[in-house]
Motif scaffolding. Sequence first.
Motif, PDB file in Angstrom:
ATOM      1  N   ARG A  81       7.070   7.368   1.302  1.00 14.40           N
ATOM      2  CA  ARG A  81       6.107   8.198   2.024  1.00 14.40           C
ATOM      3  C   ARG A  81       4.806   7.429   2.263  1.00 14.40           C
ATOM      4  O   ARG A  81       4.242   7.471   3.357  1.00 14.40           O
ATOM      5  N   SER A  82       4.344   6.718   1.246  1.00 14.27           N
ATOM      6  CA  SER A  82       3.138   5.909   1.403  1.00 14.27           C
ATOM      7  C   SER A  82       3.347   4.822   2.450  1.00 14.27           C
ATOM      8  O   SER A  82       2.455   4.566   3.267  1.00 14.27           O
TER       9      SER A  82
ATOM     10  N   ALA B 102      13.997   8.995  -8.339  1.00 12.75           N
ATOM     11  CA  ALA B 102      14.031   9.492  -6.959  1.00 12.75           C
ATOM     12  C   ALA B 102      12.633   9.898  -6.493  1.00 12.75           C
ATOM     13  O   ALA B 102      12.263   9.650  -5.337  1.00 12.75           O
ATOM     14  N   SER B 103      11.851  10.488  -7.371  1.00 10.60           N
ATOM     15  CA  SER B 103      10.482  10.869  -7.014  1.00 10.60           C
ATOM     16  C   SER B 103       9.628   9.646  -6.709  1.00 10.60           C
ATOM     17  O   SER B 103       8.872   9.635  -5.726  1.00 10.60           O
TER      18      SER B 103
ATOM     19  N   VAL C 212       9.503  -1.685  -2.296  1.00  8.27           N
ATOM     20  CA  VAL C 212       9.565  -1.041  -3.610  1.00  8.27           C
ATOM     21  C   VAL C 212      10.409   0.227  -3.533  1.00  8.27           C
ATOM     22  O   VAL C 212      11.231   0.498  -4.415  1.00  8.27           O
ATOM     23  N   SER C 213      10.247   0.988  -2.469  1.00  5.01           N
ATOM     24  CA  SER C 213      11.043   2.205  -2.297  1.00  5.01           C
ATOM     25  C   SER C 213      12.534   1.884  -2.185  1.00  5.01           C
ATOM     26  O   SER C 213      13.373   2.560  -2.797  1.00  5.01           O
TER      27      SER C 213
ATOM     28  N   PRO D 273      -5.093   7.598   5.772  1.00  4.90           N
ATOM     29  CA  PRO D 273      -6.031   8.728   5.819  1.00  4.90           C
ATOM     30  C   PRO D 273      -5.555   9.879   4.934  1.00  4.90           C
ATOM     31  O   PRO D 273      -4.374  10.192   4.880  1.00  4.90           O
ATOM     32  N   GLY D 274      -6.488  10.456   4.203  1.00  4.90           N
ATOM     33  CA  GLY D 274      -6.167  11.566   3.316  1.00  4.90           C
ATOM     34  C   GLY D 274      -5.730  11.140   1.927  1.00  4.90           C
ATOM     35  O   GLY D 274      -5.423  11.989   1.098  1.00  4.90           O
ATOM     36  N   THR D 275      -5.687   9.848   1.655  1.00  6.80           N
ATOM     37  CA  THR D 275      -5.297   9.352   0.342  1.00  6.80           C
ATOM     38  C   THR D 275      -6.448   9.547  -0.638  1.00  6.80           C
ATOM     39  O   THR D 275      -7.591   9.222  -0.338  1.00  6.80           O
ATOM     40  N   SER D 276      -6.136  10.077  -1.806  1.00 10.03           N
ATOM     41  CA  SER D 276      -7.142  10.234  -2.851  1.00 10.03           C
ATOM     42  C   SER D 276      -7.330   8.897  -3.564  1.00 10.03           C
ATOM     43  O   SER D 276      -6.355   8.236  -3.907  1.00 10.03           O
TER      44      SER D 276
END
Length: 144
Positions: free
Chosen positions: A72-73, A64-65, A112-113, A86-89
């Motif tokens: 979310r991505s 689930a995670s 994939v999700s 933006p904000g992705t490490s």
Amino acid sequence: MKVYITPTPRERRLALGKALLPPLGGAAIFLTARLYDRHAADLSLCEQLPWMWVVVVMATTMVASLAYLCGRSAFRIWRSGQYPAPGTSVLFRTRVHTGWWARTNAIAYAIVSLVLAAFLAAFLNMLVFPDAALFDLGQHSCQP
């Protein structure tokens, strides 16, 4: 004009930690299943139930995670129109892609999700829902 994301040392550590989550999650599931096999497989049903639930809950949490993070991505990439969002490490200096490449990556993450969510539903349908009544009966019959 090509745009790049240059990570700071803190962002590199964060990206490395995120990259290590799936292998560590898989190792945790494998270790939990192995411990169940070694220590609980020969026990009676009443003594096996807590071990079974630990394995099922851990596997459910991990899948689930991963499904949530991929979804979310996908949403962040689709909304921003750039990959990485933006904000992705990132670990290394990474080029920012826009246009069709960003949309393709967002769609791939979404697929994939959805596949992970379908796998999770099949996993729960196979292991939990049909036997939930039997587990419940087993737990009630195990009570003193």
